[in-house]
Motif scaffolding. Structure first.
Motif, mmCIF file in Angstrom:
data_model
loop_
_atom_site.group_PDB
_atom_site.id
_atom_site.type_symbol
_atom_site.label_atom_id
_atom_site.label_comp_id
_atom_site.label_asym_id
_atom_site.label_seq_id
_atom_site.Cartn_x
_atom_site.Cartn_y
_atom_site.Cartn_z
ATOM 1 N N ARG A 105 -84.238 -49.300 -29.810
ATOM 2 C CA ARG A 105 -83.318 -48.850 -30.859
ATOM 3 C C ARG A 105 -81.870 -49.144 -30.481
ATOM 4 O O ARG A 105 -81.043 -49.413 -31.335
ATOM 5 C CB ARG A 105 -83.506 -47.363 -31.130
ATOM 6 N N HIS A 106 -81.573 -49.077 -29.201
ATOM 7 C CA HIS A 106 -80.212 -49.393 -28.754
ATOM 8 C C HIS A 106 -79.899 -50.878 -28.958
ATOM 9 O O HIS A 106 -78.769 -51.233 -29.265
ATOM 10 C CB HIS A 106 -80.030 -49.035 -27.275
ATOM 11 N N ARG A 109 -78.451 -51.552 -32.491
ATOM 12 C CA ARG A 109 -77.259 -50.827 -32.940
ATOM 13 C C ARG A 109 -76.057 -51.775 -32.986
ATOM 14 O O ARG A 109 -75.891 -52.594 -32.084
ATOM 15 C CB ARG A 109 -76.925 -49.681 -31.995
ATOM 16 N N TYR A 112 -73.909 -53.024 -29.739
ATOM 17 C CA TYR A 112 -74.646 -52.857 -28.489
ATOM 18 C C TYR A 112 -75.235 -54.163 -27.994
ATOM 19 O O TYR A 112 -74.893 -54.647 -26.948
ATOM 20 C CB TYR A 112 -75.802 -51.851 -28.662
#
Length: 126
Positions: A105-106, A109, A112
């Protein structure tokens, strides 16, 4: 002499290794140690909404890791609440401290991408 030897090892250690060590030390202290540092508002909200305690523990873990990493490295890291969690001021490497479940999920983003290097939490002692 021993303190200088240890400092030299930390000074040349990879930044992700220092953050990992700091995270392990914080995790060994246990959940109760994290919760002792909650604000009054966090304690109140966590009492009313127990699901918030997990988020508060994660935030406190990050804050304690930042403090511990800078204690053992003599101020080498900048902790950030937005974007990758840690910046190694010596190398410019950004480090994201997260759980295995949150890792992908990071990556998606905005701002990121793939943190360099990436790591995960050491589970809290419960």
């Amino acid at each position: 002499a021993k303190a200088v030897k240890v400092f030299n090892k930390v000074r040349t250690a990879r930044p992700d290794a220092i953050i990992r060590l700091a995270s392990q030390r914080v995790a060994r202290r246990g959940t109760a140690a994290l919760e002792r540092n909650f604000s009054r508002a966090q304690r109140t909200a966590g009492g009313r909404y127990p699901s918030l305690r997990s988020a508060y523990r994660g935030t406190q873990h990050h804050l304690d890791v930042a403090r511990e990493a800078n204690r053992i490295s003599r101020g080498r890291f900048t902790y950030r609440r937005v974007g990758p969690d840690f910046l190694d001021r010596r190398t410019g490497i950004q480090i994201e401290l997260t759980t295995r479940r949150q890792l992908t999920r990071h990556y998606v983003r905005p701002g990121y991408g793939r943190p360099s290097p990436t790591m995960r939490y050491v589970r809290y002692a419960q």
